[in-house]
Design a protein around this motif. Structure first.
Motif, PDB file in Angstrom:
ATOM      1  N   VAL A  34       0.756  -0.954  -0.055  1.00  0.00           N
ATOM      2  CA  VAL A  34       0.371  -0.009  -0.088  1.00  0.00           C
ATOM      3  C   VAL A  34       0.629   1.563   0.057  1.00  0.00           C
ATOM      4  O   VAL A  34       1.538   1.189   0.521  1.00  0.00           O
ATOM      5  N   MET A  35       0.351   2.416  -0.616  1.00  0.00           N
ATOM      6  CA  MET A  35       0.778   3.498  -0.608  1.00  0.00           C
ATOM      7  C   MET A  35      -0.284   4.814  -0.906  1.00  0.00           C
ATOM      8  O   MET A  35      -0.801   4.512  -1.718  1.00  0.00           O
ATOM      9  N   ASP A  36       0.356   5.694  -0.414  1.00  0.00           N
ATOM     10  CA  ASP A  36      -0.431   6.968  -0.290  1.00  0.00           C
ATOM     11  C   ASP A  36      -0.449   7.865  -1.083  1.00  0.00           C
ATOM     12  O   ASP A  36       0.219   8.076  -1.417  1.00  0.00           O
ATOM     13  N   TYR A  37      -1.486   8.330  -1.781  1.00  0.00           N
ATOM     14  CA  TYR A  37      -0.923   9.820  -2.575  1.00  0.00           C
ATOM     15  C   TYR A  37      -1.567  10.717  -1.459  1.00  0.00           C
ATOM     16  O   TYR A  37      -2.839  11.352  -2.151  1.00  0.00           O
ATOM     17  N   ASP A  38      -1.015  12.556  -2.032  1.00  0.00           N
ATOM     18  CA  ASP A  38      -1.767  13.245  -1.460  1.00  0.00           C
ATOM     19  C   ASP A  38      -1.322  14.394  -1.827  1.00  0.00           C
ATOM     20  O   ASP A  38       0.155  14.286  -2.502  1.00  0.00           O
ATOM     21  N   GLU A  39      -2.416  15.462  -2.698  1.00  0.00           N
ATOM     22  CA  GLU A  39      -2.111  16.402  -3.096  1.00  0.00           C
ATOM     23  C   GLU A  39      -1.000  17.334  -2.343  1.00  0.00           C
ATOM     24  O   GLU A  39      -1.141  17.390  -1.026  1.00  0.00           O
ATOM     25  N   GLY A  40       0.630  17.825  -3.386  1.00  0.00           N
ATOM     26  CA  GLY A  40       1.304  18.569  -2.305  1.00  0.00           C
ATOM     27  C   GLY A  40       2.191  17.676  -1.519  1.00  0.00           C
ATOM     28  O   GLY A  40       3.704  18.017  -1.172  1.00  0.00           O
ATOM     29  N   GLN A  41       2.213  16.877  -0.604  1.00  0.00           N
ATOM     30  CA  GLN A  41       2.678  15.849  -0.394  1.00  0.00           C
ATOM     31  C   GLN A  41       2.956  14.431  -1.597  1.00  0.00           C
ATOM     32  O   GLN A  41       4.470  13.982  -1.372  1.00  0.00           O
ATOM     33  N   GLY A  42       3.031  14.227  -2.360  1.00  0.00           N
ATOM     34  CA  GLY A  42       3.142  13.314  -3.548  1.00  0.00           C
ATOM     35  C   GLY A  42       3.047  11.698  -3.353  1.00  0.00           C
ATOM     36  O   GLY A  42       1.947  11.460  -1.900  1.00  0.00           O
ATOM     37  N   TRP A  43       3.697  11.258  -3.345  1.00  0.00           N
ATOM     38  CA  TRP A  43       3.715   9.505  -2.966  1.00  0.00           C
ATOM     39  C   TRP A  43       4.111   9.131  -1.769  1.00  0.00           C
ATOM     40  O   TRP A  43       5.699   9.160  -1.504  1.00  0.00           O
ATOM     41  N   HIS A  44       3.684   8.934  -0.578  1.00  0.00           N
ATOM     42  CA  HIS A  44       4.191   8.303   0.614  1.00  0.00           C
ATOM     43  C   HIS A  44       4.275   7.256   1.169  1.00  0.00           C
ATOM     44  O   HIS A  44       2.696   6.568   0.709  1.00  0.00           O
ATOM     45  N   ASP A  45       4.514   6.662   2.163  1.00  0.00           N
ATOM     46  CA  ASP A  45       4.173   5.430   3.049  1.00  0.00           C
ATOM     47  C   ASP A  45       3.791   4.701   2.325  1.00  0.00           C
ATOM     48  O   ASP A  45       3.069   4.073   2.916  1.00  0.00           O
ATOM     49  N   ALA A  46       5.201   4.167   1.773  1.00  0.00           N
ATOM     50  CA  ALA A  46       5.429   2.531   1.044  1.00  0.00           C
ATOM     51  C   ALA A  46       5.738   1.531   2.071  1.00  0.00           C
ATOM     52  O   ALA A  46       5.989   1.707   3.073  1.00  0.00           O
ATOM     53  N   ARG A  47       4.685   0.884   2.088  1.00  0.00           N
ATOM     54  CA  ARG A  47       4.958  -0.546   3.085  1.00  0.00           C
ATOM     55  C   ARG A  47       4.202  -1.697   2.257  1.00  0.00           C
ATOM     56  O   ARG A  47       2.912  -1.793   1.285  1.00  0.00           O
ATOM     57  N   ILE A  48       4.564  -2.518   3.297  1.00  0.00           N
ATOM     58  CA  ILE A  48       4.081  -3.875   2.985  1.00  0.00           C
ATOM     59  C   ILE A  48       3.327  -4.272   4.806  1.00  0.00           C
ATOM     60  O   ILE A  48       4.284  -4.003   5.628  1.00  0.00           O
ATOM     61  N   VAL A  49       2.226  -4.743   4.078  1.00  0.00           N
ATOM     62  CA  VAL A  49       1.241  -5.379   5.582  1.00  0.00           C
ATOM     63  C   VAL A  49       0.642  -6.578   5.508  1.00  0.00           C
ATOM     64  O   VAL A  49       0.022  -6.525   4.192  1.00  0.00           O
ATOM     65  N   PRO A  50       0.644  -6.998   6.418  1.00  0.00           N
ATOM     66  CA  PRO A  50      -0.829  -8.169   5.960  1.00  0.00           C
ATOM     67  C   PRO A  50      -1.779  -7.881   5.759  1.00  0.00           C
ATOM     68  O   PRO A  50      -2.233  -6.710   5.728  1.00  0.00           O
ATOM     69  N   TYR A  51      -2.101  -8.742   4.749  1.00  0.00           N
ATOM     70  CA  TYR A  51      -3.228  -8.831   3.584  1.00  0.00           C
ATOM     71  C   TYR A  51      -4.920  -8.462   4.502  1.00  0.00           C
ATOM     72  O   TYR A  51      -4.703  -9.136   4.994  1.00  0.00           O
TER      73      TYR A  51
END
Ligand code: PLP
Length: 356
Positions: A34-51
């Motif tokens: 999972v990875m999040d995108y917020d305008e202004g910040q770009g893509w961030h918090d790339a992570r592999i987590v339990p399904y």
């Protein structure tokens, strides 16, 4: 380079037994990316987590306006034990283009490939090893803004899930029947047909269902303007061998640019075939069949790789292709591509990428 934080699943599931039929897309591995995108910040918090299930606002744009794009590729356990991907940069590039078409934040191609590799490596023990089995990889981007307003969204999630899958056709490479759809249309030029996005599938389910009820497994779409030229099949591009030449509809905005399609075009040229990318009318196919020159038809896509077509219906005209048997070129393409994917055939093209 993404900095991917890994949280291991403390409760891994039991993996399917060796002889259990896997089907397609029903079983998932222990982890997801999972990875999040917020305008202004770009893509961030790339992570592999339990399904796990997602938590989303019921107002978010993916649920109301279909703002999503997806990809499909596979990881294979090669004969020598290596784990291989097939042309993953192509999937990354296509997802980038699909995002841009839907005004969604594109994921850089190298980040896409890195994320796929990292997740597959963590769940590599899930890669099934039976004949024709693989780990199906489903990356997707969704717009998660918690508002009902229609417009460009500013919050996205990029997620990858993995599903061990069996042979697409467990009974072997048996030809399928398809019909030319002349009432419903999937996509028109200027629309979103060339983007890999759910909306195209939403447009296609009804026709697909009617074809299934009529005894055919897929529909062959016609162009949305003149309703004369064939475009592609459900989730596959389409090829014809006519009088010794290989012919496939040209890409002109309404057809999904398949990676298997590009692979088949290159392999056919290498084998010495003349390959034509151009408009192909339903009438031309009927005429070629009448003249005994419609030698083979096959669909191409990541799921089935090559799917031979044995019956083609256009109105009242049911054309039997190659005696309803898998043609020699269809078989050769299937053997070559799956051979390269699983390391049985040397990859002289640099198409495979080693995960581990
Ligand atoms: C994914 C897809 C294909 C096949 O593309 P590949 O890259 O070969 O898997 C063809 N048509 C549609 C509509 C698709 O979504």
């Amino acid at each position: 380079m993404l900095d991917i934080k890994v949280t291991r699943n403390k409760h891994p599931k039991a993996k399917p037994g060796k002889d259990e039929p896997l089907g397609f897309g029903t079983l998932f591995t222990d982890h997801m990316f999972v990875m999040d995108y917020d305008e202004g910040q770009g893509w961030h918090d790339a992570r592999i987590v339990p399904y796990e299930n997602l938590s989303l606002s019921p107002a978010c744009s993916v649920l109301h306006y279909g703002l999503e794009v997806f990809e499909g590729l596979k990881a294979y356990k090669a004969v020598d034990g290596r784990v291989l991907l097939f042309r993953p940069d192509r999937n990354g590039k296509r997802m980038f283009d699909s995002c841009e078409r839907l005004c969604m934040a594109p994921v850089p191609v190298e980040d896409f490939v890195q994320a796929v590799k990292a997740l597959v490596e963590i769940d590599k023990d899930w890669i099934p090893t039976g004949e024709g089995c693989s780990l199906y990889i489903r990356p997707f981007v969704i717009a998660v803004d918690p508002y009902l307003g229609v417009g460009k969204s500013s919050h996205h999630q990029f997620i990858i899930i993995l599903s061990p899958s069996g042979l697409y056709y467990p009974e072997g490479l048996k030809p399928v029947g398809i019909w030319i759809e002349d009432e419903y249309v999937r996509a028109v030029r200027g629309g979103i047909g060339a983007a890999k996005t759910g909306g195209n599938y939403a447009a296609s389910i009804l026709a697909q269902d009617l074809a299934n009820k009529g005894g055919y497994s897929q529909v062959l779409w016609l162009d949305g303007v003149e309703r004369k030229y064939v475009e592609e099949v459900g989730a596959m591009n389409i090829f014809f061998k006519i009088d010794g030449k290989v012919v496939t509809p040209m890409l002109q905005g309404s057809i999904l640019p398949g990676i298997t399609r590009a692979t088949v075009i290159e392999l056919c040229k290498d084998m010495g075939y003349e390959v034509e990318e151009r408009k192909v009318s339903a009438q031309e196919l009927a005429d070629a069949h009448e003249a005994g020159k419609l030698e083979e038809i096959w669909g191409t896509g990541t799921a089935a790789i090559i799917s031979a077509v044995g019956r083609l219906k256009w109105g009242d005209n049911v054309m039997i292709i190659n005696n309803n048997e898998v043609g020699p070129l269809s078989q050769k393409l299937y053997d070559t591509i799956t051979g390269i994917q699983t390391g049985k055939i040397e990859d002289k093209k640099g198409w495979t990428l080693e995960v581990c």
